[in-house]
Design an enzyme around this catalytic site. Sequence first.
Site, short mmCIF file in Angstrom:
data_model
loop_
_atom_site.label_atom_id
_atom_site.label_comp_id
_atom_site.label_asym_id
_atom_site.label_seq_id
_atom_site.Cartn_x
_atom_site.Cartn_y
_atom_site.Cartn_z
N LYS A 1 72.23 10.20 -63.18
CA LYS A 1 72.87 11.30 -62.46
C LYS A 1 72.18 12.63 -62.79
CE LYS A 1 77.26 12.07 -63.51
NZ LYS A 1 77.66 13.44 -63.88
N ARG B 1 87.16 24.99 -64.99
CA ARG B 1 86.10 24.93 -65.99
C ARG B 1 85.34 26.26 -65.99
NH1 ARG B 1 83.19 19.17 -65.21
NH2 ARG B 1 82.05 19.87 -67.07
N SER C 1 74.20 23.83 -71.40
CA SER C 1 72.79 23.81 -71.00
C SER C 1 72.65 23.87 -69.50
CB SER C 1 72.12 22.54 -71.53
OG SER C 1 72.68 21.38 -70.93
N SER D 1 72.38 20.68 -76.66
CA SER D 1 72.05 19.86 -75.47
C SER D 1 70.67 20.19 -74.92
CB SER D 1 73.12 20.03 -74.38
OG SER D 1 74.35 19.50 -74.79
N ASP E 1 78.11 13.64 -74.51
CA ASP E 1 78.65 12.63 -73.61
C ASP E 1 78.69 11.24 -74.25
OD1 ASP E 1 79.20 14.37 -71.57
OD2 ASP E 1 77.36 13.98 -70.45
#
Length: 430
Positions: free
Chosen positions: A20, A119, A162, A189, A312
């Site tokens: 992704k 967010r 990031s 990241s 993640d």
Amino acid sequence: MDMRIAPGRLSGTVEAIASKSEAHRLLICAAFADGVTDIDCNTTSQDIDATAECLRSLGARVTRTKKGFRVVPVDASTPARGALLDCGESGSTMRFLLPVVAALGCEASLTGHGRLPQRPLSPLYEVLADHGCELGPQGTVPLPVGGKLAAGRFEIAGNVSSQYVSGLLMAAPLTGDACEVFVTEPVESLPYIDITCAALSEFGVSVDRAKHAEDGKGGLLFKVPAGSRYRTPGRVRVGGDWSNAAFWLAAGALSEKGVTVENIDMRSTQGDRAILGALALLGARVERGATSVTVRPDALKGCRLDVSSCPDLVPPLAAVAACAEGTTAIVGAARLRIKESDRLQTVSDAVNALGGRVTQTEDGLVIEGATALSGGQVDAANDHRIAMMSAVLATRCEGPSSIRGAQCVAKSYPAFFDDFAALGGGCAEL
């Protein structure tokens, strides 16, 4: 959709789906290149499709092919004006395209669903406003973007997201002049910024990176030279996704015979390739091939895992840690509070609901390994990674488990439960 998961460990071979992270970036680069680009991409998802649809709204022609996507680019001199870009629930789509839209100066609006409007966009929001953009109030959906992003020097904190840095770098070639992005330490990241630089390089845009310090602040300085333009390579390929492969590799550590993931690049810039080292630290056996990796079970023991460059990975690592002997401390994960869910809370809730023992800290989790898990009912909290983690961990439970809202896996991995079943997992829709 609610899913029932039966006890029983997974084993076998599965092909990695398309990354992704890479797909988002390559689609955006292709949409502003100087010619048609074919993108080999063996799967898609709701998030990838959201980026493709937003690019269509800006005037690109993005069509599905047998191998992936064909992208006929936007005329950057005359992009569609006043377009509404629906980012779905994809944070990457919104944070990448917000600076791009600003650089185009096409007065578009961006909208989103689920938790996306809540967010945060700071400090990217303020950086864009300081460089000539006119933005609606944060949290507004649709969010209007007016004015035009001025080239020059951008400074942004490296410990928030990031994605902000990546968005600015992808916007830089559209400004028509030289751009510098100073990312102050700590830079977390970083591998995701590396993915962006690799995508830009595929399309002929060079990014210079160097350590830099000024006014008492250290960090990294990224430079995109004047005259940079996106130039199509004709065809590019999206690599296998380490983030989602991590769940199958975690399942291998929890299995009896092991799990192999194919179509995976051992030299990938994806930061979640760190799953291999993390599983090895937890005691699993990791066997690397040229384009595949196998993880087999061994004596699993708790350890300390710093995930500041790969947050993640917390859900699949938590599943393994829940079954390891002793205590595992996961640190460097504070940013998980602003994901699709408060992921420190939802990981903790899910593991505990299945009989595990997890407590939260300020920036991570402490997981006490259990010799047996009871099973139970998990709320996926509309978070794809929580649903996938719960399914993997449920295979180690003594009784059946259920996952409420399991359809959220479609955000990144629509065929997850098909592949779960192909590896021997017992799952059925309730």
